[in-house]
Design a protein around this motif. Structure first.
Motif, PDB file in Angstrom:
ATOM      1  N   LEU A 104       0.815  -1.212   0.000  1.00 28.55           N
ATOM      2  CA  LEU A 104       0.000   0.000   0.000  1.00 28.55           C
ATOM      3  C   LEU A 104       0.851   1.265   0.000  1.00 28.55           C
ATOM      4  O   LEU A 104       0.364   2.333  -0.384  1.00 28.55           O
ATOM      5  N   ASN A 105       2.106   1.154   0.429  1.00 28.74           N
ATOM      6  CA  ASN A 105       2.857   2.361   0.758  1.00 28.74           C
ATOM      7  C   ASN A 105       4.186   2.540   0.028  1.00 28.74           C
ATOM      8  O   ASN A 105       4.763   3.625   0.116  1.00 28.74           O
ATOM      9  N   TRP A 106       4.695   1.515  -0.651  1.00 23.86           N
ATOM     10  CA  TRP A 106       5.954   1.748  -1.362  1.00 23.86           C
ATOM     11  C   TRP A 106       5.668   2.217  -2.781  1.00 23.86           C
ATOM     12  O   TRP A 106       4.524   2.330  -3.209  1.00 23.86           O
ATOM     13  N   ASP A 107       6.727   2.531  -3.549  1.00 21.06           N
ATOM     14  CA  ASP A 107       6.550   3.110  -4.871  1.00 21.06           C
ATOM     15  C   ASP A 107       5.989   2.125  -5.890  1.00 21.06           C
ATOM     16  O   ASP A 107       5.399   2.536  -6.888  1.00 21.06           O
ATOM     17  N   ILE A 108       6.171   0.812  -5.665  1.00 22.81           N
ATOM     18  CA  ILE A 108       5.663  -0.187  -6.610  1.00 22.81           C
ATOM     19  C   ILE A 108       4.303  -0.666  -6.110  1.00 22.81           C
ATOM     20  O   ILE A 108       4.007  -1.858  -6.083  1.00 22.81           O
ATOM     21  N   THR A 109       3.475   0.258  -5.699  1.00 25.17           N
ATOM     22  CA  THR A 109       2.232  -0.075  -5.018  1.00 25.17           C
ATOM     23  C   THR A 109       1.203  -0.674  -5.972  1.00 25.17           C
ATOM     24  O   THR A 109       1.004  -0.194  -7.090  1.00 25.17           O
ATOM     25  N   TRP A 110       0.551  -1.737  -5.507  1.00 25.85           N
ATOM     26  CA  TRP A 110      -0.516  -2.392  -6.276  1.00 25.85           C
ATOM     27  C   TRP A 110      -1.382  -3.158  -5.274  1.00 25.85           C
ATOM     28  O   TRP A 110      -1.218  -4.348  -5.055  1.00 25.85           O
ATOM     29  N   PRO A 111      -2.365  -2.478  -4.666  1.00 30.16           N
ATOM     30  CA  PRO A 111      -3.144  -3.085  -3.575  1.00 30.16           C
ATOM     31  C   PRO A 111      -4.364  -3.856  -4.052  1.00 30.16           C
ATOM     32  O   PRO A 111      -5.187  -4.253  -3.238  1.00 30.16           O
ATOM     33  N   TRP A 112      -4.490  -4.075  -5.344  1.00 30.27           N
ATOM     34  CA  TRP A 112      -5.706  -4.636  -5.910  1.00 30.27           C
ATOM     35  C   TRP A 112      -6.057  -5.992  -5.289  1.00 30.27           C
ATOM     36  O   TRP A 112      -7.219  -6.305  -5.067  1.00 30.27           O
ATOM     37  N   LEU A 113      -5.036  -6.813  -5.028  1.00 31.07           N
ATOM     38  CA  LEU A 113      -5.273  -8.168  -4.558  1.00 31.07           C
ATOM     39  C   LEU A 113      -5.081  -8.321  -3.052  1.00 31.07           C
ATOM     40  O   LEU A 113      -4.902  -9.444  -2.565  1.00 31.07           O
ATOM     41  N   ASN A 114      -5.105  -7.228  -2.307  1.00 34.80           N
ATOM     42  CA  ASN A 114      -5.120  -7.359  -0.850  1.00 34.80           C
ATOM     43  C   ASN A 114      -6.373  -8.135  -0.444  1.00 34.80           C
ATOM     44  O   ASN A 114      -7.475  -7.850  -0.916  1.00 34.80           O
ATOM     45  N   LEU A 115      -6.201  -9.114   0.423  1.00 42.56           N
ATOM     46  CA  LEU A 115      -7.263 -10.093   0.673  1.00 42.56           C
ATOM     47  C   LEU A 115      -8.558  -9.474   1.191  1.00 42.56           C
ATOM     48  O   LEU A 115      -9.655  -9.964   0.893  1.00 42.56           O
ATOM     49  N   GLY A 116      -8.462  -8.408   1.960  1.00 45.54           N
ATOM     50  CA  GLY A 116      -9.673  -7.784   2.500  1.00 45.54           C
ATOM     51  C   GLY A 116     -10.605  -7.250   1.446  1.00 45.54           C
ATOM     52  O   GLY A 116     -11.802  -7.037   1.705  1.00 45.54           O
ATOM     53  N   ASN A 117     -10.099  -7.047   0.211  1.00 41.76           N
ATOM     54  CA  ASN A 117     -10.948  -6.557  -0.873  1.00 41.76           C
ATOM     55  C   ASN A 117     -11.939  -7.605  -1.365  1.00 41.76           C
ATOM     56  O   ASN A 117     -12.880  -7.271  -2.101  1.00 41.76           O
ATOM     57  N   ILE A 118     -11.721  -8.863  -1.005  1.00 46.30           N
ATOM     58  CA  ILE A 118     -12.578  -9.945  -1.505  1.00 46.30           C
ATOM     59  C   ILE A 118     -14.051  -9.701  -1.178  1.00 46.30           C
ATOM     60  O   ILE A 118     -14.939 -10.052  -1.960  1.00 46.30           O
ATOM     61  N   PHE A 119     -14.325  -9.061  -0.035  1.00 45.57           N
ATOM     62  CA  PHE A 119     -15.707  -8.914   0.414  1.00 45.57           C
ATOM     63  C   PHE A 119     -16.384  -7.664  -0.142  1.00 45.57           C
ATOM     64  O   PHE A 119     -17.448  -7.275   0.337  1.00 45.57           O
ATOM     65  N   SER A 120     -15.808  -7.063  -1.179  1.00 42.77           N
ATOM     66  CA  SER A 120     -16.400  -5.844  -1.736  1.00 42.77           C
ATOM     67  C   SER A 120     -17.736  -6.102  -2.424  1.00 42.77           C
ATOM     68  O   SER A 120     -18.512  -5.162  -2.625  1.00 42.77           O
ATOM     69  N   ASN A 121     -18.011  -7.351  -2.788  1.00 43.06           N
ATOM     70  CA  ASN A 121     -19.317  -7.630  -3.406  1.00 43.06           C
ATOM     71  C   ASN A 121     -20.340  -8.167  -2.400  1.00 43.06           C
ATOM     72  O   ASN A 121     -21.425  -8.585  -2.786  1.00 43.06           O
ATOM     73  N   CYS A 122     -19.994  -8.167  -1.112  1.00 44.85           N
ATOM     74  CA  CYS A 122     -20.944  -8.602  -0.072  1.00 44.85           C
ATOM     75  C   CYS A 122     -20.644  -7.843   1.218  1.00 44.85           C
ATOM     76  O   CYS A 122     -20.316  -8.433   2.250  1.00 44.85           O
ATOM     77  N   THR A 123     -20.749  -6.526   1.152  1.00 45.34           N
ATOM     78  CA  THR A 123     -20.343  -5.671   2.270  1.00 45.34           C
ATOM     79  C   THR A 123     -21.230  -5.845   3.497  1.00 45.34           C
ATOM     80  O   THR A 123     -20.847  -5.434   4.596  1.00 45.34           O
ATOM     81  N   GLN A 124     -22.401  -6.452   3.344  1.00 41.40           N
ATOM     82  CA  GLN A 124     -23.252  -6.661   4.520  1.00 41.40           C
ATOM     83  C   GLN A 124     -22.607  -7.600   5.530  1.00 41.40           C
ATOM     84  O   GLN A 124     -22.984  -7.607   6.706  1.00 41.40           O
ATOM     85  N   PHE A 125     -21.592  -8.380   5.097  1.00 41.00           N
ATOM     86  CA  PHE A 125     -20.912  -9.296   6.008  1.00 41.00           C
ATOM     87  C   PHE A 125     -19.669  -8.692   6.660  1.00 41.00           C
ATOM     88  O   PHE A 125     -19.037  -9.326   7.499  1.00 41.00           O
ATOM     89  N   VAL A 126     -19.292  -7.465   6.269  1.00 42.28           N
ATOM     90  CA  VAL A 126     -18.070  -6.863   6.822  1.00 42.28           C
ATOM     91  C   VAL A 126     -18.335  -5.424   7.269  1.00 42.28           C
ATOM     92  O   VAL A 126     -17.497  -4.541   7.075  1.00 42.28           O
ATOM     93  N   GLN A 127     -19.470  -5.198   7.885  1.00 41.64           N
ATOM     94  CA  GLN A 127     -19.772  -3.865   8.394  1.00 41.64           C
ATOM     95  C   GLN A 127     -18.780  -3.439   9.471  1.00 41.64           C
ATOM     96  O   GLN A 127     -18.614  -2.248   9.734  1.00 41.64           O
ATOM     97  N   TRP A 128     -18.101  -4.405  10.090  1.00 45.63           N
ATOM     98  CA  TRP A 128     -17.102  -4.070  11.099  1.00 45.63           C
ATOM     99  C   TRP A 128     -15.811  -3.504  10.497  1.00 45.63           C
ATOM    100  O   TRP A 128     -14.882  -3.157  11.232  1.00 45.63           O
ATOM    101  N   TYR A 129     -15.765  -3.350   9.178  1.00 47.03           N
ATOM    102  CA  TYR A 129     -14.637  -2.636   8.566  1.00 47.03           C
ATOM    103  C   TYR A 129     -14.556  -1.200   9.075  1.00 47.03           C
ATOM    104  O   TYR A 129     -13.510  -0.560   8.962  1.00 47.03           O
ATOM    105  N   GLU A 130     -15.662  -0.662   9.597  1.00 42.75           N
ATOM    106  CA  GLU A 130     -15.617   0.684  10.176  1.00 42.75           C
ATOM    107  C   GLU A 130     -14.671   0.737  11.378  1.00 42.75           C
ATOM    108  O   GLU A 130     -14.232   1.811  11.778  1.00 42.75           O
ATOM    109  N   VAL A 131     -14.341  -0.415  11.935  1.00 34.71           N
ATOM    110  CA  VAL A 131     -13.406  -0.507  13.055  1.00 34.71           C
ATOM    111  C   VAL A 131     -12.042  -1.007  12.597  1.00 34.71           C
ATOM    112  O   VAL A 131     -11.009  -0.459  12.989  1.00 34.71           O
TER     113      VAL A 131
END
Length: 557
Positions: free
Chosen positions: A130-157
């Motif tokens: 996320l933070n170096w110059d060769i940044t590419w965060p597309w496949l960070n695992l937490g992104n998997i739930f972007s199509n079912c956000t009702q199961f990860v409402q605790w992302y606010e924390v």
């Protein structure tokens, strides 16, 4: 035979990760995706292979190449060279993390250290990415739930790193469950129960939070009327052949059907006025009759009819100086000692003129920024040209917000394109006062592929993390309004020229995640450092003991 079996298991991990991924993946497959690869790692540890780092790296590279290629192949549509480099290098970096973990396993530490080490190493890797110059965060695992956000409402924390930990721990519990399935009934029950609880309890808590989240009230809560324009300009054929006046005419013609006397804000896409404007001229209002600035004259005409109207649009800006005032400034050929810097920027415009600008600060490596310029600066001329200005761009020093006029001073944060994939970065707009967010992007370079849909769905995670309504304006789609729970309203079709209107509610509350950022990742980065120091100390201690043992004199008869 061992090689084929282990390669097949590694391949299975890559396929499962791909099948987990949005836009059409089954997110909960990710809870088991790493299990085949963990069995490969276990077999390598049992065999006590001579080079555990390279063995672990080699097998896992199969998994990660498949995952990267199947999930992000669409980058090829804009840059074949960039896509190939991205897939192979990203998979290589991931496999190096796995290889380091495999090497750590050879130290024969207590069993509990194995999963802790992997979770720490993987989270540290995602944080670095996320933070170096060769940044590419597309496949960070937490992104998997972007199509079912009702199961990860605790992302606010927790932010998306909470999802990464959720997935990795579940994979280890599933691995231990399968490992003991036939041999130890007691352990099978323990790990099965733990896995079920680990998956079900956070999902249930999230569903409760989703159903009970206090949504804004139309009669009591403050809102603004917003029109989002999807102008559908072809980036290859039209974007840089049309004048800014022609772009503005298209935007206003599309927006006209949705605008009312109550409309407060019109949000346009990244590069909506594609031709470069000089920063000082833009602020001063000079040269408004030229084709570059003529688009603002058309906006002035719309503002005469709607005096309370604000525009937010993307454009390219440049600034001149007689010295190299930034690291990315370049000499202007034929102008002596003049220097110029270019920016991918957003602009806020109303009856007072330009009331705010923001220059994109998370730049795309190889397209908008040359990574580590002191090392690779000689490659600057090879930067990928997607039209407009190529080479390294300048960036802003802070995530600035725009204050709208005549609607109670509502503040809008405007992350540009790639920036919406960065949770902590996105949250800095909120920390700086943003009450609503406008994501402006141009996903047309990739065509109608999963790329634009993945990018769109990432914005749903940002809405949950920040509890801000997002107005997403994409040149060719997907444009939409996304509420504070991650629900999508008025999603547009790709490659459609259209506009949508909605009353958008403001929010002043700052979530725990926005206040503290990626604290989970920082904890695991610190833990990884401690693990590495411990491993070095352990190796040195064992080496000294062996050396001391060899140095002892043999007893005489």
């Amino acid at each position: 035979m061992k090689f084929l079996r282990r390669s097949g298991l590694a391949l299975l991990t890559g396929i499962l990760l791909w099948l987990s991924w949005p836009p059409h993946g089954f997110a909960f497959l990710s809870f088991f995706a790493f299990v085949p690869l963990f069995f490969v790692s276990e077999a390598l540890a049992d065999d006590k292979v001579r080079f555990p780092f390279f063995s672990g790296m080699g097998y896992s590279y199969i998994s990660f190449v498949v995952w990267n290629a199947c999930t992000t192949w669409w980058v090829w549509n804009s840059t074949p060279e960039g896509a190939l480099a991205m897939i192979l290098l990203n998979a290589l970096f991931m496999s190096m993390i796995f290889g380091c973990w495999q090497r750590f396993r050879s130290l024969q530490l207590p069993a509990i250290a194995t999963p802790i080490c992997f979770v720490a190493f993987w989270c540290s890797w995602e944080f670095l990415h996320l933070n170096w110059d060769i940044t590419w965060p597309w496949l960070n695992l937490g992104n998997i739930f972007s199509n079912c956000t009702q199961f990860v409402q605790w992302y606010e924390v927790t932010g998306a790193f909470g999802g990464t930990v959720w997935i990795l721990v579940a994979n280890f519990l599933a691995f231990f469950l399968m490992k003991n399935l036939k041999e130890n009934r007691k352990k099978t029950i323990v790990f099965g129960s733990a896995l079920l609880a680990w998956i079900v309890l956070p999902a249930t808590a999230s569903l409760i939070r989703y159903s009970t989240y206090p949504m804004p009230n139309e009669s009591t809560d403050k809102s603004i009327e917003v029109v989002v324009v999807q102008q559908n300009t072809d980036p290859w054929e039209e974007e840089y052949s049309m004048s800014n006046q022609e772009h503005a005419a298209r935007i206003l013609s599309v927006a006209a059907s949705k605008m009312t006397p109550s409309t407060n804000l019109v949000v346009c896409s990244e590069s909506a006025l594609a031709n470069t404007m000089e920063y000082n001229c833009l602020l001063s209002g000079n040269a408004r009759q030229s084709h570059v600035y003529g688009g603002l004259n058309l906006m002035d005409s719309a503002i005469l009819l709607h005096p309370e109207l604000n525009f937010i649009f993307g454009t390219s800006l440049c600034r001149f100086s007689d010295h190299q005032f930034t690291e990315t400034a370049r000499p202007v050929m034929g102008f002596g000692k003049s220097w110029v810097d270019y920016y991918n920027a957003s602009v806020a415009y109303n009856r007072y003129g330009v009331v705010g600008t923001y220059a994109k600060s998370k730049l795309v490596p190889g397209v908008e920024k040359m990574p580590y310029p002191k090392i690779f600066g000689f490659l600057e001329q090879l930067a990928i040209d997607l039209g407009g200005t190529s080479g390294s761009l300048g960036c802003d020093s802070a995530q600035r917000c725009f204050q709208l006029c005549d609607c109670g001073g509502v503040k809008v944060g405007v992350p540009i394109c790639y920036e919406s994939a960065y949770g902590e970065h996105f949250g800095k707009f909120v920390q700086n006062g943003a009450q609503v967010m406008a994501v402006i992007t141009n996903d047309a370079w990739w065509g109608n592929t999963p790329g634009h849909t993945q990018h769109f769905q990432f914005s749903k995670l940002r809405a949950v993390e920040s509890r801000r309504t997002i107005m997403r304006a994409a040149n060719t789609g997907t444009s939409a309004f996304i509420n504070e729970r991650g629900d999508v309203h008025q999603e547009t079709k790709y490659e459609t020229r259209t506009a949508i209107r909605e009353n958008v509610f403001v929010n002043n509350d700052v979530t725990f995640y926005n206040r503290h950022g990626d604290y989970i990742a920082r904890f695991f980065a610190l833990l990884s450092g401690c693990i590495v120091l411990f491993a070095i100390t352990l190796r040195v201690g064992r080496f000294l003991r062996r050396k001391k043992g060899r140095a002892l004199p043999t007893s005489e008869n």
